[in-house]
Design an enzyme around this catalytic site. Sequence first.
Site, PDB file in Angstrom:
ATOM      1  N   SER A 186       0.764  -1.199   0.100  1.00 46.25           N
ATOM      2  CA  SER A 186       0.128   0.082  -0.085  1.00 46.25           C
ATOM      3  C   SER A 186       0.908   1.268  -0.047  1.00 46.25           C
ATOM      4  O   SER A 186       1.940   1.271   0.443  1.00 46.25           O
ATOM      5  CB  SER A 186      -0.832  -0.252   1.195  1.00 46.25           C
ATOM      6  N   TYR A 197      -1.489  -0.273   9.984  1.00 49.55           N
ATOM      7  CA  TYR A 197      -1.328  -0.840   8.828  1.00 49.55           C
ATOM      8  C   TYR A 197      -0.505  -0.391   7.870  1.00 49.55           C
ATOM      9  O   TYR A 197       0.294  -1.355   7.206  1.00 49.55           O
ATOM     10  CB  TYR A 197      -2.856  -0.180   8.002  1.00 49.55           C
TER      11      TYR A 197
END
Length: 259
Positions: free
Chosen positions: A145, A158
């Site tokens: 990501s 995350y």
Amino acid sequence: MFRTPSPADPTELTGKRAFVTGGSRGIGAAIVQRLLDGGATVVTTARTATDETPKAATFIQGDISTLAGVLELTAAALDQLGGVDIVVNNAGAARTHLGGISSIPDEEWLDALDLNYLSAIRVTNALLPALREAGAGGAIINISSAAALMPVPPLAHYGAAKAALNAYGKALATELAPAGIRVATLLPGHVITPGADVINQTFADAMDVSLADITAGVPLGRPGDPRDIAEAVAYLASDRAQWVTGVTLTIDGGQLPII
């Protein structure tokens, strides 16, 4: 608006056997469909199938957050495929904590690491013997990501897990290069998916703006489509990328600054 590219070459991935985690919807489902369109045989997994899950793929329900779950799942996948040439570690998720880093409970740091980082290691380790047996030409593609490069406090757990995935991919590429197995890591930016919409809506509500405002400002003029990521996966899985390994590729329409 996403412009559909020329039709995929239906023979490019003929004979290739692929395993994709998190393939029931969003980016994962788009990856599964694109590999199928290229002629690959695909097994995918998630906790549940959805209407988005490509019907031409074999779906196996499973949980990759534990080693036992991964071993059971990969054994079933290899039974279906007879071997594996392409592994796509796509599964990932996180909850937003608007209170910032100190508000993220310990168990969610552990969950983020298990799902977004350690699951990829477990799946890869379980399938490496089969990848090596298939010989040169195998590919492992990790879906990370852009949050790994530009983390925000509400999603620090995350971003940290995905940053670890980036480092793992680099090291793995070096180790597997002599065997002819290539490794690449993709970093999607703002891609419109069910999971991302939930996170973006949380931020939009907190800032009292619209969901469209959250995804505005992309230099190329639109948020990402899952097929944008799937096209990159298809390239990296194919022989067109036979001299590409160890790369970390950001796909975000130019949103992140050059660093």
